[in-house]
Write a protein that holds these residues in place. Sequence first.
Motif, PDB file in Angstrom:
ATOM      1  N   ILE A 117      -8.202  -4.494   0.395  1.00  0.00           N
ATOM      2  CA  ILE A 117      -9.156  -4.208  -0.681  1.00  0.00           C
ATOM      3  C   ILE A 117      -8.594  -3.243  -1.722  1.00  0.00           C
ATOM      4  O   ILE A 117      -8.768  -3.440  -2.923  1.00  0.00           O
ATOM      5  CB  ILE A 117     -10.503  -3.688  -0.120  1.00  0.00           C
ATOM      6  N   GLY A 118      -7.878  -2.192  -1.289  1.00  0.00           N
ATOM      7  CA  GLY A 118      -7.362  -1.223  -2.256  1.00  0.00           C
ATOM      8  C   GLY A 118      -6.380  -1.833  -3.237  1.00  0.00           C
ATOM      9  O   GLY A 118      -6.515  -1.681  -4.459  1.00  0.00           O
ATOM     10  N   ALA A 119      -5.378  -2.535  -2.712  1.00  0.00           N
ATOM     11  CA  ALA A 119      -4.369  -3.149  -3.591  1.00  0.00           C
ATOM     12  C   ALA A 119      -4.978  -4.203  -4.509  1.00  0.00           C
ATOM     13  O   ALA A 119      -4.686  -4.203  -5.716  1.00  0.00           O
ATOM     14  CB  ALA A 119      -3.231  -3.728  -2.751  1.00  0.00           C
ATOM     15  N   PRO A 120      -5.807  -5.127  -4.011  1.00  0.00           N
ATOM     16  CA  PRO A 120      -6.428  -6.093  -4.930  1.00  0.00           C
ATOM     17  C   PRO A 120      -7.267  -5.434  -6.023  1.00  0.00           C
ATOM     18  O   PRO A 120      -7.263  -5.886  -7.173  1.00  0.00           O
ATOM     19  CB  PRO A 120      -7.293  -6.947  -4.005  1.00  0.00           C
ATOM     20  N   LEU A 121      -7.977  -4.373  -5.666  1.00  0.00           N
ATOM     21  CA  LEU A 121      -8.823  -3.705  -6.660  1.00  0.00           C
ATOM     22  C   LEU A 121      -7.987  -3.156  -7.807  1.00  0.00           C
ATOM     23  O   LEU A 121      -8.253  -3.437  -8.986  1.00  0.00           O
ATOM     24  CB  LEU A 121      -9.612  -2.584  -5.969  1.00  0.00           C
ATOM     25  N   VAL A 122      -6.944  -2.369  -7.486  1.00  0.00           N
ATOM     26  CA  VAL A 122      -6.188  -1.730  -8.563  1.00  0.00           C
ATOM     27  C   VAL A 122      -5.273  -2.722  -9.272  1.00  0.00           C
ATOM     28  O   VAL A 122      -5.000  -2.567 -10.476  1.00  0.00           O
ATOM     29  CB  VAL A 122      -5.398  -0.519  -8.034  1.00  0.00           C
ATOM     30  N   LEU A 123      -4.792  -3.751  -8.576  1.00  0.00           N
ATOM     31  CA  LEU A 123      -3.953  -4.746  -9.237  1.00  0.00           C
ATOM     32  C   LEU A 123      -4.767  -5.550 -10.244  1.00  0.00           C
ATOM     33  O   LEU A 123      -4.299  -5.833 -11.353  1.00  0.00           O
ATOM     34  CB  LEU A 123      -3.322  -5.681  -8.204  1.00  0.00           C
ATOM     35  N   THR A 124      -5.981  -5.902  -9.880  1.00  0.00           N
ATOM     36  CA  THR A 124      -6.849  -6.615 -10.825  1.00  0.00           C
ATOM     37  C   THR A 124      -7.077  -5.776 -12.070  1.00  0.00           C
ATOM     38  O   THR A 124      -6.981  -6.276 -13.202  1.00  0.00           O
ATOM     39  CB  THR A 124      -8.195  -6.957 -10.182  1.00  0.00           C
ATOM     40  N   SER A 125      -7.374  -4.512 -11.866  1.00  0.00           N
ATOM     41  CA  SER A 125      -7.613  -3.620 -13.000  1.00  0.00           C
ATOM     42  C   SER A 125      -6.406  -3.574 -13.935  1.00  0.00           C
ATOM     43  O   SER A 125      -6.545  -3.653 -15.158  1.00  0.00           O
ATOM     44  CB  SER A 125      -7.935  -2.215 -12.489  1.00  0.00           C
ATOM     45  N   ALA A 126      -5.205  -3.484 -13.349  1.00  0.00           N
ATOM     46  CA  ALA A 126      -3.991  -3.395 -14.157  1.00  0.00           C
ATOM     47  C   ALA A 126      -3.711  -4.669 -14.936  1.00  0.00           C
ATOM     48  O   ALA A 126      -3.076  -4.630 -15.996  1.00  0.00           O
ATOM     49  CB  ALA A 126      -2.801  -3.070 -13.258  1.00  0.00           C
TER      50      ALA A 126
END
Length: 233
Positions: free
Chosen positions: A113-122
Motif C-alpha cells: 500500500i505505501g509504495a503504490p500510494l506514493v508512486l501514484t502521486s508521483a
Amino acid sequence: MNMTTSARVALVTGGSAGLGLALSRALAEQGWQVLTDGRTEERFADAALPDGVTAVVGDITDAEHRAHLVAEVAARGRLDLLVHNASTLGPLPMRPLAEVDVADLQQVWRTNIGAPLVLTSALLPWLGLADGVVLSISSDAAVNHYEWWGLYGASKAALDHVTLTYAAETGLTAYAVDPGDMRTAMHQDAFPGEDISDRPLPESVVPQLLALLGTRPPSGRYRASDLAVREAS
C-alpha cells in the motif's frame, strides 16, 4: 510537459514473473511501450521479455528506485496505464494475527500500500496528460476473512480504498481487480508443500484485464471472473 512517443505507455510493477509478466508481454504484443520492475537481475533472467518491455531492477519500497521509474516515464512524456501488481504476503510461513507484530505489518504495508500510494502521486501529471488508468491488483482476501491472511488482506483492502479514492479526487479512471487464485510462486508460498496445479495460470486472467482496459467502465472494484462473463454474453 511534452509527449515524446505516440505509443501508449504502461508501467507494470512486479513484472518479472506471474501476472505482471503475463500482462507486460500482452501489452507489448499490442504495441504498448511497457516499463516493469523486479527486485533482481536474476528474476528477469528467465522472463524472456519481448521487444517493447523495459525492465528496471529495484525494490518498489525504495525511494531511489521509484524515482528511477518516474524518470523513465518522464523520458517518454506520458503514462496511459499504471498497474500496481508488485506484492508480498509478508513473513513466511503465514501466521495468525495474534502472532504478528508491528515490524511484520510494516513489511507488508510498505510494499502493498505505501509504495503504490506514493508512486501514484508521483506519476499523476503524466497519467492526467494521457487520460490514463490506474489498475491495482487486489484479492478476495480484501473482502473476505481467511485464517492467517489478515495482514495481506488488510493491505489489499487498503489498496482498494486508496486506488478508488484517487479516482474520486483526480477524476482518473481507476480499478481494483481481484484476479482470483492463480498458479504463481507467491500463491505456492502461501500453501507450502501443497499441489496448486489446479489453479489457473496467470495468463488466463490477462484477457479479462485487457477487456477492462478496452471498455473502460466506471471506476470501481471488479472481479476478473465477472469480467469474463460480461465478455462472453
